[in-house]
Scaffold this motif. Structure first.
Motif, PDB file in Angstrom:
ATOM      1  N   LEU A 181      29.057  -7.255 -16.984  1.00 26.90           N
ATOM      2  CA  LEU A 181      28.042  -6.404 -16.351  1.00 26.90           C
ATOM      3  C   LEU A 181      27.333  -5.565 -17.408  1.00 26.90           C
ATOM      4  N   PHE A 182      26.010  -5.463 -17.260  1.00 27.49           N
ATOM      5  CA  PHE A 182      25.234  -4.684 -18.222  1.00 27.49           C
ATOM      6  C   PHE A 182      25.374  -3.196 -17.889  1.00 27.49           C
ATOM      7  N   VAL A 183      26.458  -2.640 -18.401  1.00 31.00           N
ATOM      8  CA  VAL A 183      26.756  -1.240 -18.134  1.00 31.00           C
ATOM      9  C   VAL A 183      27.629  -0.715 -19.273  1.00 31.00           C
TER      10      VAL A 183
ATOM     11  N   ARG B 215      18.831   5.220 -17.118  1.00 31.64           N
ATOM     12  CA  ARG B 215      18.568   5.726 -18.458  1.00 31.64           C
ATOM     13  C   ARG B 215      17.180   6.331 -18.464  1.00 31.64           C
TER      14      ARG B 215
ATOM     15  N   THR C 249      14.708   4.275 -16.263  1.00 32.50           N
ATOM     16  CA  THR C 249      15.013   2.854 -16.157  1.00 32.50           C
ATOM     17  C   THR C 249      16.227   2.707 -15.245  1.00 32.50           C
ATOM     18  N   TRP C 250      16.148   1.756 -14.332  1.00 33.28           N
ATOM     19  CA  TRP C 250      17.269   1.458 -13.429  1.00 33.28           C
ATOM     20  C   TRP C 250      18.116   0.367 -14.046  1.00 33.28           C
ATOM     21  N   LEU C 251      19.353   0.703 -14.395  1.00 34.12           N
ATOM     22  CA  LEU C 251      20.284  -0.325 -14.851  1.00 34.12           C
ATOM     23  C   LEU C 251      20.849  -1.041 -13.610  1.00 34.12           C
ATOM     24  N   PRO C 252      21.556  -2.168 -13.818  1.00 33.52           N
ATOM     25  CA  PRO C 252      21.942  -2.972 -12.639  1.00 33.52           C
ATOM     26  C   PRO C 252      22.645  -2.185 -11.528  1.00 33.52           C
TER      27      PRO C 252
ATOM     28  N   LEU D  64      20.092   0.028  -9.748  1.00 38.45           N
ATOM     29  CA  LEU D  64      19.123  -0.764  -8.991  1.00 38.45           C
ATOM     30  C   LEU D  64      19.727  -1.244  -7.672  1.00 38.45           C
TER      31      LEU D  64
ATOM     32  N   ARG E   5      18.137  -0.492  -4.083  1.00 41.17           N
ATOM     33  CA  ARG E   5      17.743  -1.578  -3.181  1.00 41.17           C
ATOM     34  C   ARG E   5      18.425  -1.467  -1.825  1.00 41.17           C
TER      35      ARG E   5
ATOM     36  N   GLN F 154      21.042 -10.633 -15.276  1.00 43.73           N
ATOM     37  CA  GLN F 154      21.259  -9.426 -14.480  1.00 43.73           C
ATOM     38  C   GLN F 154      19.955  -8.674 -14.314  1.00 43.73           C
ATOM     39  N   GLU F 155      19.752  -8.188 -13.091  1.00 46.04           N
ATOM     40  CA  GLU F 155      18.484  -7.518 -12.799  1.00 46.04           C
ATOM     41  C   GLU F 155      18.563  -6.022 -13.085  1.00 46.04           C
TER      42      GLU F 155
ATOM     43  N   SER G 171      15.449  -2.588 -13.843  1.00 42.90           N
ATOM     44  CA  SER G 171      14.040  -2.295 -13.578  1.00 42.90           C
ATOM     45  C   SER G 171      13.545  -1.183 -14.489  1.00 42.90           C
TER      46      SER G 171
END
Lengths: 589, 589
Positions: free
Chosen positions: A4-6, A31, A39-42, A45, A49, B65-66, B68
């Protein structure tokens, strides 16, 4: 978690002021890209949503239809409604390569009005409710608190279109009901307060506030009835008529060295003691001078009379006057009005018909028949027993005096009850109001009525900020150890921690994750190997705040996993074989 | 249809140039808000969202990975990569209230690079693919064709991050595969062509083009092999070495009145006839002078040599030189170079070492050993038998000559095959390319490799324009009577027309709509009453282009409804009781 991109952070970011902002950055949800721009990280986001989806479902459910306007908008419609200038520095303006003027839409009243004008022409087409979920821009003077007051943010804005006022009231009520369903589903503590409608004009207006200490909005609730209002919208109960038949004539008295209310009250009690009760600040009439800055750049002086025990509340004042901005009158400006005697200004020098010609508006408590001590417009002198309506008549009233805990509730007052107001702070998350016909008039939105006559359409305006909601919900639910999402907006349903390096632990955790996914749940699996200790994984899970945390670790020797409620901290051991069913049960209740 | 926010138009909008644009406006999918800026009405938004969802599914499916990013971006990262200036007039720039410089993001390479730099630090974190579906801005000089070239548009942009070139190649291939799945699902005719990577730099690069006559991109395909390329990317087959041992010495000849290729060829055939074949334009070397406008404002002259039977292709030339812009050299500029004799310019006056000092680059066909007739740099004179490498040496080669049907295929050439190129037009819908390390270098994105050494990350860049796709798909599928959506992107599955005023007709249509909705289909029901005739309803259904049109009308007397395929026009009568099942069957196949 291994892919996970975190990245979670141990330390609070430097620029974060409020707990939700700190945690959303630390837990890897957002961030900062620029001041007020994120910026919304995964993970972030996903929460955004889910909130948008809840809003969309309820808007669709009430029969509103979704469309989408551009963010980059031409100047012309905003000139027709004067907002191109009224917004002042608060909007982003830009030019294209050919020199054409554009703005980044702060709200889309004009565009909604024009598209209905484009498509519809008859009363038979109405009522209509249309909405969008779209990115908006405001060049805030002080972007703050992360997502709470951003310069680029997501808004759901909807508009209703009706022929009659009764139709508008109905559309307003349908939106209000849908908003209540939305806010109930979002899962946090909120309050609906009466509000002013700000720069938009219009009549009935309510805000949905998240209760939060860090909120920018102060609201008040009645201690007795269900009245709640934004401070800007609180009204003073209608004054009870007072007879001044037995009031003595106004008499000017020497009050040397009393340029302030405190010094005046001391002097009154000293030199003119009363039998029934001592003089108090509330017996005096304080006249405050300000300068109004109109959007077209002109400046206008204004005098505001308030009881001496209250200050003028700048936000309430500006709320009444939007889009006009207000600043205190400085010495230089004061010197331009020789009729004004600093520290001793009174109604004698104020009012459009007076020596200064300065418009004079007063708090509604300064009502006909009430008696006041106020400046005599002579240095070192005040007038006692000045009676409103007998000795002076203001140019009008204004709701600009500060609201205080213990003030009478205006709703109770109409019933003869004695409820009083108590204040609290909140975050504005939704705003609904009856906009009326101003935009339709400015842009020529008319339809044919039943008699074939052109009539101007009346509109309602309804907004929710999903990006602000992410922060407000975080703020309202977080605890000492991290974020703590309500189930319906959490980035996942379950956070599984594989606590241990053993292959059996990882295999069991992965199998459980697969089973839960097959059952339709969103699973966050902490499968990080190597040097990441179980302690670090637990801390991350607490910080990230998924409502259910499952530990697959030591208990596995006894055939158990541990299921923990993030919010209550309650834990239970569940047999591995029953875990999926048990967790699905928890999530689905 | 009685409540849907849509109005169909009988006439084409004035500003619409291409069929898809006309129909999307006429059928009520979009409205123009400003040049190149559109509002999505409910029908249009549904198609856009379906396309976005397909893209999202396939991106998630390949492990991307999404997240935004904002659209409003600070200048600094774009200054670090020089794009703040390189983009010239093509980006929207603006200032905030404090005078800070911002832009509306045209693409987000910088932001993606920086967020990875922020979060990741080790080779173990890679590979990574992240993406967003987000609104982008370009201040196009000539916005055209509705959504096909807009100034505000939706993009899915993704980036891959790898440590090694092999890793990048793998990430590129994964994206390529995902793109093929996406474009297959979108349901229209496309072609994958080799491309140049434009302003972005980088190496391997391919475009996904929708085949369309109205497309702005010309591409070529080989008639024999699978080679396909954007015209900008076509390369001339590597020249076969030519021996010039038996070539006569170059000899200048009087060629009075031959400033053009045609007049020169006529004169050559007249004055210097050849035995084997007549002189042709292809025997001459034409030297074209242009001026390069560098992003920093400096201007540089450049001479381009091409065979006399070909023009310089401005787009191919600019594609090679981006972000430099190119304009023809005018008389005034030409006069500044006395060594250049207009109409008779030859290699003698060209090249960095020459009398003019102007850089001289040539088409690859002007290869070592080839022989040419070209200007003698003297008025009324040309040189015959000029041999490249013997009599002159250019400063380099450039792929700027026009590509023509019948040119040799470069891929066939390497195999000794004789395939030739044929051209067609298309709309660029996707672009994938290996960006390499330029952004990572400019912004300092490095990670520790296996040996604990800092290495620069290599990136891939992958884009699809969902808003442009709406128009491209419409363009590729429409017919004489209206839009004709592929099933997976249509705004609804079924369009039911209640054809008649009878209550039984409306009741049956509504019941069928309910049954289909219960079966999970999206249904558009034309339940308009009153003056809307069946004919108008049929025309609207054809215009709107839902793939299955069901008529509930006259046939009802015999217990039938009519099910019609919008694309083929095939009709079948189905018993009312079987209709729902039959339609579900059609939709689900």
């Amino acid at each position: 978690m291994s892919t996970l991109f975190v990245r979670t952070l141990r330390d609070d970011p430097n620029d974060a002021e409020v707990p939700s902002h700190k945690l959303l950055v630390r837990a890897g949800y957002i961030r900062r890209a620029a001041p007020g721009i994120y910026t919304w990280l995964p993970l972030g986001l996903r929460v955004l949503r889910r909130i948008e989806d809840i809003i969309r479902e309820e808007m669709d459910g009430m029969g509103a239809q979704e469309l989408s306007f551009p963010a980059l908008l031409p100047k012309e419609p905003y000139e027709a409604t004067h907002r191109w200038t009224d917004y002042g520095d608060n909007i982003f303006r830009l030019k294209d390569r050919k020199g054409g003027d554009y703005l980044l839409g702060p709200t889309h009243e004009e565009m909604f009005t024009l598209v209905v004008k484009d498509l519809y022409s008859s009363y038979k087409d109405l009522p209509l409710s249309i909405y969008q979920i779209q990115t908006k821009y405001r060049d805030e003077a002080r972007p703050r608190a992360g997502l709470l007051r951003g310069r680029e943010f997501v808004m759901k804005d909807s508009y209703s279109f009706d022929v009659s006022d009764a139709g508008l009231a109905e559309s307003y009520q349908k939106h209000r009901d849908a908003y209540i369903r939305i806010f109930d589903r979002l899962g946090f503590d909120y309050v609906i307060v009466k509000a002013t409608s700000g720069a938009m004009g219009g009549s009935a207006s309510e805000e949905f506030l998240a209760k939060a200490e860090v909120g920018e909005d102060t609201y008040v609730r009645c201690t007795r009835c269900d009245y709640a209002a934004n401070v800007e919208a609180v009204t003073v109960p209608a004054p009870v008529p007072v007879s001044y038949d037995d009031a003595p004539a106004a008499h000017a008295e020497d009050t040397p060295g009393t340029p302030t209310i405190d010094s005046l009250v001391d002097h009154l009690n000293d030199a003119f003691p009363r039998d029934d009760r001592p003089w108090a600040a509330g017996d005096t009439l304080k006249n405050v001078l300000v300068v109004l800055k109109h959007p077209d750049g002109t400046r206008e002086p204004l005098a505001i009379g308030v009881p001496g025990d209250r200050e003028v509340d700048q936000k309430r004042l500006e709320g009444q006057l939007e889009p006009i901005e207000v600043e205190p009158m400085d010495e230089a400006e004061l010197a331009k009005h020789p009729a004004l005697v600093k520290g001793y200004i009174g109604p004698g020098s104020l009012g459009e018909e007076s020596t200064s010609g300065i418009r004079f508006v007063v708090d509604p408590r300064i009502s006909e028949g009430t008696r006041w001590v106020t400046g005599a417009d002579v240095h070192g002198s005040h007038v006692i027993d000045m009676v409103v309506g007998r000795d002076f008549t203001p140019d009008g009233t204004i709701e600009a005096a500060e609201v205080r805990d213990g003030d009478a509730c205006p709703q109770c007052a109409t019933r003869g009850d004695d409820g009083v107001l108590a204040s609290a702070r909140g975050i504005e998350m939704g705003h609904i109001f009856q906009l009326g016909r101003s935009y339709a008039e400015a842009l020529g939105l008319k339809v044919l009525d039943e008699n074939g006559k052109l009539v101007t359409v009346t509109m309602g305006s309804y907004g929710i900020g999903p990006s602000r909601a992410v922060a407000a919900i975080a703020e309202g639910t977080l605890d000492d150890i991290g974020l703590c999402w309500p189930r319906d907006v959490a980035p996942a349903d379950v956070h599984i921690v594989a606590a241990g390096k053993e292959e059996a632990v990882h295999a069991a955790a992965e199998q459980l994750a697969r089973d839960l996914k097959d059952a339709g749940l969103e699973v966050l699996l902490d499968d990080r190997a190597g040097k990441v200790s179980p302690g670090v994984k637990f801390k991350d899970a607490e910080l990230i705040g998924v409502p259910t945390i499952v530990t697959v670790g030591r208990g596995l020797a006894d055939g158990n996993v541990e299921v923990r409620d993030r919010k209550t901290g309650e834990r239970e051991d569940v047999a591995v074989g029953d875990a999926a069913a048990r967790i699905v049960g928890i999530v689905r209740t």
